[in-house]
Design an enzyme around this catalytic site. Structure first.
Site, short mmCIF file in Angstrom:
data_model
loop_
_atom_site.label_atom_id
_atom_site.label_comp_id
_atom_site.label_asym_id
_atom_site.label_seq_id
_atom_site.Cartn_x
_atom_site.Cartn_y
_atom_site.Cartn_z
N HIS A 1 69.95 39.40 41.21
CA HIS A 1 70.14 38.85 39.86
C HIS A 1 70.08 39.92 38.78
CE1 HIS A 1 65.72 38.75 39.61
NE2 HIS A 1 65.85 38.60 38.31
N HIS B 1 66.68 45.48 43.45
CA HIS B 1 66.85 45.66 42.00
C HIS B 1 66.81 47.13 41.57
CE1 HIS B 1 66.37 41.43 42.16
NE2 HIS B 1 65.06 41.35 41.99
N GLU C 1 55.91 44.40 35.52
CA GLU C 1 55.67 42.97 35.28
C GLU C 1 54.20 42.75 34.97
OE1 GLU C 1 58.29 40.20 37.78
OE2 GLU C 1 57.50 41.65 39.21
N ARG D 1 64.14 18.88 52.94
CA ARG D 1 63.69 17.99 54.02
C ARG D 1 62.93 16.79 53.46
NH1 ARG D 1 61.13 22.37 57.94
NH2 ARG D 1 60.46 23.03 55.90
N ASP E 1 60.68 43.60 47.93
CA ASP E 1 60.97 42.57 46.92
C ASP E 1 61.73 43.15 45.73
OD1 ASP E 1 60.56 39.90 45.80
OD2 ASP E 1 59.16 40.84 44.39
N LYS F 1 72.22 40.57 34.70
CA LYS F 1 71.57 40.70 33.38
C LYS F 1 72.53 41.40 32.43
CE LYS F 1 66.82 40.91 35.06
NZ LYS F 1 65.96 39.96 34.38
N LYS G 1 53.33 44.72 39.83
CA LYS G 1 52.85 43.50 39.19
C LYS G 1 51.49 43.77 38.56
CE LYS G 1 55.50 40.28 42.01
NZ LYS G 1 56.51 39.84 41.04
N LYS H 1 68.35 37.35 47.93
CA LYS H 1 67.63 38.49 48.47
C LYS H 1 66.21 38.07 48.83
CE LYS H 1 64.59 40.15 46.10
NZ LYS H 1 63.67 39.54 45.15
C1 BG6 Z 1 62.56 38.69 41.85
C2 BG6 Z 1 61.31 39.03 42.60
O1 BG6 Z 1 63.70 39.09 42.56
O2 BG6 Z 1 62.55 39.35 40.60
C3 BG6 Z 1 60.08 38.66 41.80
O3 BG6 Z 1 61.30 38.33 43.84
C4 BG6 Z 1 60.14 39.27 40.42
O4 BG6 Z 1 58.89 39.06 42.48
C5 BG6 Z 1 61.47 38.98 39.76
O5 BG6 Z 1 59.07 38.74 39.65
C6 BG6 Z 1 61.63 39.73 38.45
O6 BG6 Z 1 62.80 39.30 37.82
P1 BG6 Z 1 62.94 39.34 36.24
O7 BG6 Z 1 64.34 38.83 35.99
O8 BG6 Z 1 61.88 38.48 35.66
O9 BG6 Z 1 62.77 40.77 35.85
#
Ligand code: BG6
Length: 497
Positions: free
Chosen positions: A179, A241, A217, A50, A236, A183, A346, A149
Site C-alpha cells: 500500500h 515498504h 510509528e 466463516r 512486515d 500513497k 513501532k 503482503k
Molecule cells: C502495514 C503493516 O503494512 O503497514 C503495519 O503491516 C503498519 O504493521 C502499517 O502499521 C503502516 O502503514 P501506514 O500506512 O500507517 O504507514
C-alpha cells in the site's frame, strides 16, 4: 484539479471480509470511492468469512467499522444507503473445496465484468483459495486476484505461493499489493525525480553522501499480535515498504511510466543490493524490541506485555523484532559508496515517514572561520504526516556584523499548497485493480528479489541467537541504532533536528 476517472462496472469479493484490513481500510476506501461517484451503479461487493452472518448483519458490522474508521465529515447517510445495497455476505470456509455455491450464485450475471478477488488473509491460504476459486468455476478471463503482503515468510514460501497462485491466474491478473506505492507522496517521488530537471544530475554518488529512509510509528501491535509476532519488523515493513521506497529513490529513470518499465528498473535496484550475510549481519543491522515507556506522555506497555494481554494473560516470550536498522548498499555506478540507512520501528516518539537525501559538503569553503560551518544541503521528503519537501540551503544570516552563515529551509507543504484531501492509498490501488493497471503493484520477480536480500539477515539473526536489543517505548530505538550510523561519522536526521 483532481479528477474522478470512471471505472467499468465490477464485482469485488473480499476474503477475510470481517477482518481488520477489510474493516479498517478496504471497506472505508470503497465507501469513499462510492461517495465520489466512482463506483458504477450495478457494482457489487461480497464479504467472505466463516461467520454465520446474514448480509444485513454483515452490513451492520460494516457500518460500525466505517463509523469508527472514517472521518465524521465523510459520513453521509445517502451514500451509506447506496453503498450498503451493494453488500452481501457469503459464509464460506475458503480452504475447503465444498460450500462454494453461495458465492457462485452471488456472482451470477457478472461474467463479463472485472471480477476482483481480494485475499486479505494469511498468505498460506492464497494457494488453497485460488485452487478452490478455479474449481468453483468463478475465475473468468476478466478475473484478477489481489494478494496482501507479506507474500510468504521467506523466499521458499514466497516462491511456493507464487507458483500456486500462478497455476490459476496469469501474472497480469495477479496484483501483489504494497500500500505504500499507493500513497500520494510515494508517487510524488517519481514526479519529484523525473518531472524536475534540477535533481537528476545531482542524484549520484558524486553529489550525495548518504540517504536515510525512516518509517517510524507510535503505535504498538494494536491487537495484531498473532500476526505480528510471526512476522516482525523486517518481514512486515522492510521486505516490502522500505525496499519499495529505496527502489523509487534509487532506480534509473524508466523510459515510460508503464508497468514493465517502472518495475524493470525497481528490480535492477533490488538485484544490485549488496548481500548482508554472515559477519556483516551484526555489523550492518540492529534489531530491537520495545519495553514499556511513554509515547506522547502516555504510559504504554512492553511488547511482551501486549502479547500476553492478547494471550489472556499467559506470559509471553518472544524474540520478534519491533525495530530494525539496516545499512544497505547498492552496487552500481550511480550509488557505489553511498549508504542507504533504513530504519523502521513501532513505539517510536513520533509517526513519521521520511526520506533524507544528504548532499556532500562544498569542496572548499571561502568563508572565514567566524562565519560558522558551511552545512551540506539536505533534501527532506516527508511522506507522512505533514507531507511535503524541504531543501535546506545555506544563507547569509541577515543583519550587520560580518558575514555569518545560517542554514534555512525552503519548504513545500502539500497541505498548504494544494488544499485537497489526500485519498487513502487503498482507494487508488483498488481502482487500479479494477482498471487492470498493475504499475503500482509488485511483480513476482520483485517480491522474490526482495526476499532473497532479506533472508540472509533473518538467518544471521537466528544463527547469532542474539535477542533483539531492548529500547524504551517513546525513544528512537536501542542505542546500537545510533551507534551504527555514528560509526560512519553521520547522524540520524531526527537527532540533528
Ligand atoms: C502495514 C503493516 O503494512 O503497514 C503495519 O503491516 C503498519 O504493521 C502499517 O502499521 C503502516 O502503514 P501506514 O500506512 O500507517 O504507514
Amino acid at each position: 484539479m483532481a479528477q474522478i476517472i470512471p471505472v467499468d462496472v465490477f464485482d469485488i469479493v473480499v476474503f477475510g471480509g470481517t477482518g481488520d484490513l477489510a474493516m479498517r481500510k478496504l471497506m472505508p476506501s470503497l465507501y469513499l470511492r462510492d461517495r465520489d461517484a466512482q463506483i458504477p451503479a450495478e457494482s457489487r461487493i461480497f464479504g467472505v468469512s466463516r461467520s454465520d452472518l446474514s448480509s444485513a448483519d454483515y452490513a451492520a458490522r460494516l457500518r460500525d467499522g466505517l463509523e469508527r474508521h472514517l472521518d465524521q465529515a465523510d459520513w453521509d447517510d445517502d451514500v451509506w444507503q447506496r453503498f450498503s445495497a451493494r453488500i452481501s455476505h457469503v459464509k464460506l470456509d475458503a480452504t475447503k473445496s465444498d460450500g462454494w455455491d453461495g458465492l457462485v450464485e452471488g456472482l451470477e450475471g457478472g461474467e463479463e465484468r472485472a471480477r476482483v478477488f481480494y485475499l486479505a488473509t494469511s498468505p498460506d491460504l492464497f494457494g488453497p483459495i485460488c485452487r478452490n476459486l478455479k474449481a468453483a468455476g468463478v475465475v473468468t478471463p476478466q478475473a484478477r486476484v489481489v494478494l496482501e503482503k507479506p507474500i510468504g515468510r521467506d523466499l521458499e514460501s514466497a516462491c511456493r505461493i507464487n507458483d500456486e497462485v500462478g497455476t490459476v491466474f496469469n501474472e497480469d491478473q495477479i496484483f501483489r499489493i504494497d500500500h505504500y506505492l499507493g500513497k500520494e507522496t510515494v508517487q510524488n517521488l517519481m514526479a519529484l525525480r523525473f518531472a524536475n530537471s534540477l535533481f537528476e544530475p545531482l542524484w549520484t554518488s558524486a553529489s550525495i553522501d548518504h540517504i536515510q529512509i525512516t518509517v517510524a510509528e507510535k503505535i504498538g501491535v494494536e491487537g495484531r499480535g498473532g500476526y505480528y509476532d510471526r512476522s516482525g519488523a523486517l518481514r512486515d515493513m522492510v521486505q516490502n515498504h522500505l525496499l519499495q521506497l529505496l527502489c523509487l529513490v534509487a532506480m534509473e529513470p524508466p523510459v515510460r511510466l508503464d508497468k514493465d518499465s517502472v518495475r524493470d528498473e525497481k528490480l535492477k535496484v533490488l538485484q544490485a543490493l549488496r548481500p548482508i550475510a554472515g559477519g556483516d549481519v551484526s555489523a550492518k543491522t540492529v534489531s530491537g524490541q520495545y519495553r514499556s515507556g511513554a509515547v506522547d506522555g502516555h504510559p504504554v506497555p512492553a511488547y511482551l506485555e501486549e502479547l500476553s494481554a492478547e494471550a489472556d494473560g499467559t506470559a509471553a516470550d518472544s524474540t520478534t523484532e519491533t525495530f530494525v536498522v539496516i545499512k544497505a548498499e547498492i552496487e552500481n555506478w550511480r550509488w557505489a559508496g553511498v549508504p542507504f540507512y533504513l530504519r523502521t520501528g513501532k513505539r517510536l516518539p513520533k509517526r513519521s515517514s521520511e526520506i533524507i537525501i544528504q548532499f556532500r559538503p562544498v569542496p572548499h569553503s571561502i568563508f572565514e572561520a567566524g562565519a560558522g560551518q558551511v552545512e551540506p544541503n539536505r533534501l527532506v521528503i516527508r511522506l507522512q504526516p505533514d507531507e511535503g519537501v524541504t531543501l535546506s540551503l545555506m544563507t547569509k544570516d541577515p543583519g550587520p556584523g560580518g558575514l555569518r552563515l545560517r542554514s534555512a529551509p525552503l519548504n513545500l507543504s502539500f497541505a498548504e499548497t494544494f488544499k485537497v484531501r489526500y485519498p487513502d492509498a487503498y482507494e487508488r490501488l483498488l481502482m487500479d485493480v479494477v482498471r487492470g493497471n498493475p504499475t503500482l503493484f509488485m511483480r513476482r520477480d520483485e517480491v522474490e528479489a526482495a526476499w532473497s536480500w532479506v533472508e540472509p539477515i533473518l538467518e544471521g539473526w537466528q544463527n547469532n541467537s542474539e535477542r533483539p536489543k531492548a529500547y524504551t517505548s517513546g525513544t528512537w530505538g536501542p542505542s546500537a541504532a545510533i551507534a551504527l550510523i555514528e560509526r560512519d561519522g553521520r547522524t540520524w536526521h531526527d537527532d540533528a533536528e
